[in-house]
Design an enzyme around this catalytic site. Sequence first.
Site, PDB file in Angstrom:
ATOM      1  N   LYS A  40     -15.598 -89.229  -1.368  1.00 48.42           N
ATOM      2  CA  LYS A  40     -14.538 -88.317  -1.007  1.00 48.42           C
ATOM      3  C   LYS A  40     -13.214 -89.042  -0.771  1.00 48.42           C
ATOM      4  O   LYS A  40     -12.153 -88.444  -0.855  1.00 48.42           O
ATOM      5  CB  LYS A  40     -14.918 -87.571   0.299  1.00 48.42           C
ATOM      6  CG  LYS A  40     -16.146 -86.714   0.195  1.00 48.42           C
ATOM      7  CD  LYS A  40     -16.348 -85.942   1.511  1.00 48.42           C
ATOM      8  CE  LYS A  40     -17.620 -86.447   2.149  1.00 48.42           C
ATOM      9  NZ  LYS A  40     -18.004 -85.832   3.399  1.00 48.42           N
ATOM     10  N   GLY A  41     -13.286 -90.311  -0.441  1.00 43.04           N
ATOM     11  CA  GLY A  41     -12.119 -91.044   0.070  1.00 43.04           C
ATOM     12  C   GLY A  41     -10.854 -90.981  -0.760  1.00 43.04           C
ATOM     13  O   GLY A  41      -9.762 -91.029  -0.220  1.00 43.04           O
ATOM     14  N   GLU A  97     -10.212 -95.101  -7.031  1.00 44.13           N
ATOM     15  CA  GLU A  97     -10.852 -95.381  -5.739  1.00 44.13           C
ATOM     16  C   GLU A  97      -9.811 -95.429  -4.627  1.00 44.13           C
ATOM     17  O   GLU A  97      -8.635 -95.702  -4.882  1.00 44.13           O
ATOM     18  CB  GLU A  97     -11.551 -96.752  -5.809  1.00 44.13           C
ATOM     19  CG  GLU A  97     -13.055 -96.686  -5.904  1.00 44.13           C
ATOM     20  CD  GLU A  97     -13.736 -96.239  -4.612  1.00 44.13           C
ATOM     21  OE1 GLU A  97     -13.123 -95.546  -3.765  1.00 44.13           O
ATOM     22  OE2 GLU A  97     -14.921 -96.575  -4.462  1.00 44.13           O
ATOM     23  N   ASP A  98     -10.260 -95.195  -3.411  1.00 39.96           N
ATOM     24  CA  ASP A  98      -9.356 -95.331  -2.263  1.00 39.96           C
ATOM     25  C   ASP A  98      -9.191 -96.791  -1.871  1.00 39.96           C
ATOM     26  O   ASP A  98      -8.088 -97.269  -1.673  1.00 39.96           O
ATOM     27  CB  ASP A  98      -9.847 -94.487  -1.071  1.00 39.96           C
ATOM     28  CG  ASP A  98     -11.306 -94.750  -0.701  1.00 39.96           C
ATOM     29  OD1 ASP A  98     -12.007 -95.497  -1.411  1.00 39.96           O
ATOM     30  OD2 ASP A  98     -11.757 -94.195   0.318  1.00 39.96           O
ATOM     31  N   ASP A 101     -13.357-102.861  -0.860  1.00 39.85           N
ATOM     32  CA  ASP A 101     -13.582-103.658   0.346  1.00 39.85           C
ATOM     33  C   ASP A 101     -14.520-104.811  -0.031  1.00 39.85           C
ATOM     34  O   ASP A 101     -14.062-105.839  -0.510  1.00 39.85           O
ATOM     35  CB  ASP A 101     -14.163-102.705   1.398  1.00 39.85           C
ATOM     36  CG  ASP A 101     -14.349-103.332   2.760  1.00 39.85           C
ATOM     37  OD1 ASP A 101     -13.610-104.248   3.111  1.00 39.85           O
ATOM     38  OD2 ASP A 101     -15.255-102.881   3.503  1.00 39.85           O
ATOM     39  N   LYS A 129      -8.990-105.038   0.015  1.00 44.13           N
ATOM     40  CA  LYS A 129      -9.136-105.896   1.196  1.00 44.13           C
ATOM     41  C   LYS A 129      -9.837-107.174   0.758  1.00 44.13           C
ATOM     42  O   LYS A 129     -11.042-107.317   0.935  1.00 44.13           O
ATOM     43  CB  LYS A 129     -10.033-105.153   2.198  1.00 44.13           C
ATOM     44  CG  LYS A 129      -9.445-104.928   3.558  1.00 44.13           C
ATOM     45  CD  LYS A 129     -10.500-104.446   4.510  1.00 44.13           C
ATOM     46  CE  LYS A 129     -10.562-102.951   4.642  1.00 44.13           C
ATOM     47  NZ  LYS A 129     -11.607-102.501   5.610  1.00 44.13           N
ATOM     48  N   PHE A 150      -9.712-102.017   9.488  1.00 41.83           N
ATOM     49  CA  PHE A 150     -10.327-100.765   9.068  1.00 41.83           C
ATOM     50  C   PHE A 150      -9.268 -99.674   9.127  1.00 41.83           C
ATOM     51  O   PHE A 150      -8.753 -99.335  10.190  1.00 41.83           O
ATOM     52  CB  PHE A 150     -11.523-100.393   9.949  1.00 41.83           C
ATOM     53  CG  PHE A 150     -12.348 -99.308   9.320  1.00 41.83           C
ATOM     54  CD1 PHE A 150     -13.292 -99.609   8.351  1.00 41.83           C
ATOM     55  CD2 PHE A 150     -12.140 -97.980   9.656  1.00 41.83           C
ATOM     56  CE1 PHE A 150     -14.027 -98.607   7.740  1.00 41.83           C
ATOM     57  CE2 PHE A 150     -12.872 -96.961   9.039  1.00 41.83           C
ATOM     58  CZ  PHE A 150     -13.814 -97.279   8.086  1.00 41.83           C
ATOM     59  N   VAL A 151      -8.905 -99.158   7.952  1.00 39.36           N
ATOM     60  CA  VAL A 151      -7.814 -98.182   7.884  1.00 39.36           C
ATOM     61  C   VAL A 151      -8.358 -96.769   7.699  1.00 39.36           C
ATOM     62  O   VAL A 151      -9.431 -96.555   7.136  1.00 39.36           O
ATOM     63  CB  VAL A 151      -6.811 -98.530   6.758  1.00 39.36           C
ATOM     64  CG1 VAL A 151      -6.055 -99.802   7.078  1.00 39.36           C
ATOM     65  CG2 VAL A 151      -7.517 -98.668   5.413  1.00 39.36           C
ATOM     66  N   ARG A 163      -9.340 -87.977   7.689  1.00 39.53           N
ATOM     67  CA  ARG A 163      -8.964 -87.926   6.266  1.00 39.53           C
ATOM     68  C   ARG A 163      -7.643 -87.188   6.063  1.00 39.53           C
ATOM     69  O   ARG A 163      -6.926 -87.416   5.101  1.00 39.53           O
ATOM     70  CB  ARG A 163     -10.048 -87.210   5.446  1.00 39.53           C
ATOM     71  CG  ARG A 163     -11.367 -87.957   5.346  1.00 39.53           C
ATOM     72  CD  ARG A 163     -12.233 -87.334   4.254  1.00 39.53           C
ATOM     73  NE  ARG A 163     -13.638 -87.718   4.339  1.00 39.53           N
ATOM     74  CZ  ARG A 163     -14.150 -88.834   3.834  1.00 39.53           C
ATOM     75  NH1 ARG A 163     -13.371 -89.685   3.209  1.00 39.53           N
ATOM     76  NH2 ARG A 163     -15.425 -89.102   3.939  1.00 39.53           N
TER      77      ARG A 163
END
Length: 176
Positions: A40-41, A97-98, A101, A129, A150-151, A163
Amino acid sequence: MEQIVEYLSQAKIAERVQELGAQIGRDYKDRRLVVVIVLKGSFVFAADLVRAIEIPHMRIDFLGVRSYGEGTESTGVVQITNDLSKPIEEEDVLLVEDIVDTGLTISYLLDLLHTRKPRTLKVCSLLHKPARARIQVPIEYLGFTIEDKFVIGYGLDFAEKYRNLPFLGVLQRAEG
Ligand code: IMP
Ligand code: MG
């Protein structure tokens, strides 16, 4: 108590998304692009991005993925919660993608989509990241490289919350 501190402003994000969209528009000019939005990001980012890409032949599809439980660590286990609605064979595919990581999620998705024989397959991620990378993945279009924080916000969640924040923030735990 948790406090939200702004990390990237709405204006900064919007400016970068416009640039990415323009670049993608130039690169895929005269192509039939399939934008695959990883849920969902990335839904907020993708909604802004696709409107910044000026090409006549674009198709949009969604891939639902779950890589976390309620925590903030990637498990490396990726579960497909919603598959693409159509084949992508011989298509030019852009995976949106958001955040990359550890890289485990995108790496898994690239392997999966390659088996479906797209003509080309590239990655666009709002954030990267690098400090936490466990596997190197190519990111052809990148919004911002960020520190090991962590954002949340602009589509990204912490345990499904935040969100809907219009900017990117960092959660800070206030003492006491
Ligand atoms: P990876 O498999 O470790 O690369 O993680 C990718 C996924 O984890 C992203 O698509 C996000 O959904 C989530 N994620 C990783 N870092 C963050 C973060 O800082 N905030 C919110 N979600 C994150
Ligand atoms: Mg997520």
